[in-house]
Design a protein around this motif. Structure first.
Motif, short mmCIF file in Angstrom:
data_model
loop_
_atom_site.label_atom_id
_atom_site.label_comp_id
_atom_site.label_asym_id
_atom_site.label_seq_id
_atom_site.Cartn_x
_atom_site.Cartn_y
_atom_site.Cartn_z
N GLN A 61 35.38 -81.10 20.66
CA GLN A 61 34.80 -81.55 21.45
C GLN A 61 33.00 -81.42 21.66
N GLY A 62 32.38 -81.46 21.81
CA GLY A 62 30.75 -81.90 21.87
C GLY A 62 30.78 -80.86 23.31
N THR A 63 29.32 -80.31 23.77
CA THR A 63 29.22 -79.46 24.89
C THR A 63 27.63 -79.35 24.66
N THR A 64 26.53 -79.42 26.21
CA THR A 64 25.33 -80.05 26.39
C THR A 64 24.92 -77.97 26.64
N GLY A 65 25.96 -77.68 26.92
CA GLY A 65 24.86 -76.67 26.89
C GLY A 65 26.21 -75.10 27.85
N SER A 66 25.59 -73.87 27.74
CA SER A 66 26.68 -72.91 28.48
C SER A 66 27.34 -73.81 30.04
N VAL A 67 26.47 -73.76 30.70
CA VAL A 67 26.62 -73.94 32.57
C VAL A 67 28.58 -74.84 32.15
N ASN A 68 27.81 -76.17 31.34
CA ASN A 68 28.75 -76.85 31.09
C ASN A 68 30.39 -76.38 30.45
N GLN A 69 29.77 -75.81 29.42
CA GLN A 69 30.81 -74.98 28.96
C GLN A 69 32.64 -74.34 29.32
N MET A 70 31.38 -73.01 30.16
CA MET A 70 31.81 -72.65 31.12
C MET A 70 32.80 -72.86 31.87
N THR A 71 32.05 -73.75 32.54
CA THR A 71 32.49 -74.33 33.26
C THR A 71 34.30 -75.26 33.08
N ASP A 72 33.78 -75.72 32.28
CA ASP A 72 34.84 -77.04 31.80
C ASP A 72 36.09 -75.17 31.16
N LEU A 73 35.56 -74.06 30.36
CA LEU A 73 36.48 -73.92 29.79
C LEU A 73 37.74 -73.10 31.11
N SER A 74 36.71 -72.73 32.12
CA SER A 74 37.60 -72.55 33.50
C SER A 74 38.60 -73.11 33.98
N GLN A 75 38.51 -74.16 33.86
CA GLN A 75 39.02 -75.02 34.49
C GLN A 75 40.36 -75.79 33.28
N GLY A 76 39.73 -75.34 32.05
CA GLY A 76 41.12 -75.60 31.09
C GLY A 76 40.88 -76.69 30.18
N ARG A 77 40.10 -77.26 30.56
CA ARG A 77 40.33 -78.71 29.74
C ARG A 77 39.90 -78.79 28.11
N PHE A 78 39.27 -77.69 27.56
CA PHE A 78 40.12 -77.12 26.43
C PHE A 78 40.51 -76.16 25.97
N ASP A 79 40.34 -75.85 24.56
CA ASP A 79 41.63 -74.67 24.87
C ASP A 79 41.01 -73.20 23.93
N ILE A 80 40.02 -73.91 22.92
CA ILE A 80 39.30 -72.27 22.48
C ILE A 80 38.17 -72.81 22.73
N ALA A 81 36.53 -72.28 22.92
CA ALA A 81 35.51 -72.17 22.52
C ALA A 81 34.27 -71.68 21.49
N MET A 82 34.09 -72.23 20.90
CA MET A 82 33.33 -71.65 19.87
C MET A 82 32.07 -71.44 20.54
N THR A 83 31.35 -69.53 21.36
CA THR A 83 30.35 -69.37 22.02
C THR A 83 29.86 -68.37 21.26
N ALA A 84 28.52 -68.15 22.12
CA ALA A 84 28.57 -66.67 21.81
C ALA A 84 28.88 -65.97 22.97
N ILE A 85 29.37 -64.98 22.26
CA ILE A 85 30.28 -63.64 23.36
C ILE A 85 28.91 -63.35 24.15
N ASP A 86 28.22 -63.00 24.39
CA ASP A 86 26.91 -63.39 25.37
C ASP A 86 27.85 -64.38 26.42
N ASN A 87 28.08 -64.66 26.33
CA ASN A 87 28.93 -66.31 27.37
C ASN A 87 29.99 -65.57 28.20
N ILE A 88 30.91 -64.64 26.99
CA ILE A 88 31.92 -65.03 27.32
C ILE A 88 32.06 -63.03 28.39
N VAL A 89 31.27 -62.35 27.79
CA VAL A 89 30.47 -61.37 28.87
C VAL A 89 30.03 -60.90 30.61
N ALA A 90 29.39 -62.11 30.06
CA ALA A 90 28.43 -62.90 31.84
C ALA A 90 29.79 -62.89 32.10
#
Length: 341
Positions: free
Chosen positions: A71-100
């Protein structure tokens, strides 16, 4: 090369946001019902999705009982928002996003997310500082505008640190947010900003189009943990078998990619998922992403020294100021260890 770059960009964007390169199981697996079920994986467009392409094409995901939907994303704001809401299972993302977002320092207005956690490493993110044709050095960036995905997450701090190490202070340049890699490359082509960090193969496209690659990030800042597989602790706890299956298949794909005898088939798989990628671009991408010293992390291992670099950068540049030193707060190795047994 400009026409090739633009047509490739359009194709890549379509692949990222329509099917992300994985739309159906191979014919040999089509009649199989996954034992564990679907796993939706949210990704940024980029060559670093190659292991997922391989894991699907070679049947590694199916062999471990999962059907992966990219599932594609346009940026980290959308990706992290969707992750918080359980809209997908796993994110391939920068670990800095997770830390932040664990620390409550993310750009999306979703508050602290202590449920976020990384479960597997992947790569350094293959970051390069790329600039307009008339910008040939760090000093040429003075007074200019550069772009990032988000000001407080992702690779913004990598960019700030690269500039600081070369004598540029925050007052010496301007920063604008432009979104993910596709959006930043498009903005660079449209002269909206003069420089940004790009990952492979976007840096190759830029070089082919007359842009200058000023430096590779890891050559300037040292070891860096970039992309990881991340999820919510609660989901991982309830779906341990799926997490382990995903890690095993992904690691097998990396092993397969590094085997020289698979060179031609690996490039064919990449081009099948990004149909308008030229043979020349695919070959150059292979050389960068599978460089023995700077390519995908072998066995999908987490680079702990690289996580410490991420934490040092966030400690230096994030606000409110926090001193972050413990990688284990953001990475749970339990699932990786289970996958490697």
């Amino acid at each position: 090369m400009k026409a090739i770059g633009k047509s490739w960009l359009a194709a890549f964007t379509a692949a990222a946001f329509i099917a992300c390169g994985i739309s159906a199981a191979p014919a040999a697996q089509a009649q199989q019902t996954p034992k564990l079920g679907d796993v939706t994986v949210n990704v940024f467009p980029g060559g670093f999705n190659w292991p997922s392409y391989v894991a699907e094409d070679k049947g590694f995901f199916a062999q471990h009982g999962i059907h992966v939907i990219l599932q594609g994303t346009t940026g980290s704001v959308n990706q992290m928002t969707d992750l918080s809401q359980g809209r997908f299972d796993i994110a391939m993302t920068a670990i800095d996003n997770i830390v932040a977002y664990v620390e409550g320092e993310g750009e999306a207005p979703i508050g602290a997310q202590p449920d976020f956690v990384a479960v597997m490493g992947s790569d350094s993110s293959f970051l390069s500082l790329v600039a307009a044709p008339d910008v040939k050095s760090y000093d040429d960036l003075r007074g200019k505008t550069l772009s990032v995905d988000a000001r407080t997450t992702g690779y913004a701090f990598v960019l700030y640190d690269m500039l600081a190490r070369k004598g540029l202070q925050p007052d010496d340049y301007k920063i604008e947010t432009a979104g993910g890699m596709v959006q930043r490359w498009a903005a660079l082509q449209q002269h909206k900003q003069v420089a940004t960090l790009l990952s492979t193969p976007f840096n190759i496209l830029a070089r082919n189009d007359g842009f200058n690659q000023i430096a590779t990030a890891t050559d300037v800042i040292g070891p860096y943990q970039g992309n990881v597989a991340a999820t919510r602790r609660s989901w991982a706890h309830e779906n341990k078998a799926k997490v382990v299956a995903f890690i095993r298949a992904y690691v097998e794909a990396i092993d397969w990619l590094y085997d020289p005898k698979n060179h031609d088939e690996a490039i064919a798989i990449l081009r099948k998922n990004v149909p308008q990628m030229s043979p020349e671009l695919a070959a150059t991408t292979y050389g960068e992403l599978l460089d023995p010293h700077a390519g995908f992390f072998r066995k999908g291992r987490m680079n702990v020294a690289g996580i410490r670099t991420v934490l040092a950068l966030r400690s230096r540049y994030a606000t409110p100021h926090k001193t972050l030193t413990d990688p284990s707060k953001y990475y749970d190795p339990t699932y990786y260890r289970a996958a490697m047994r």
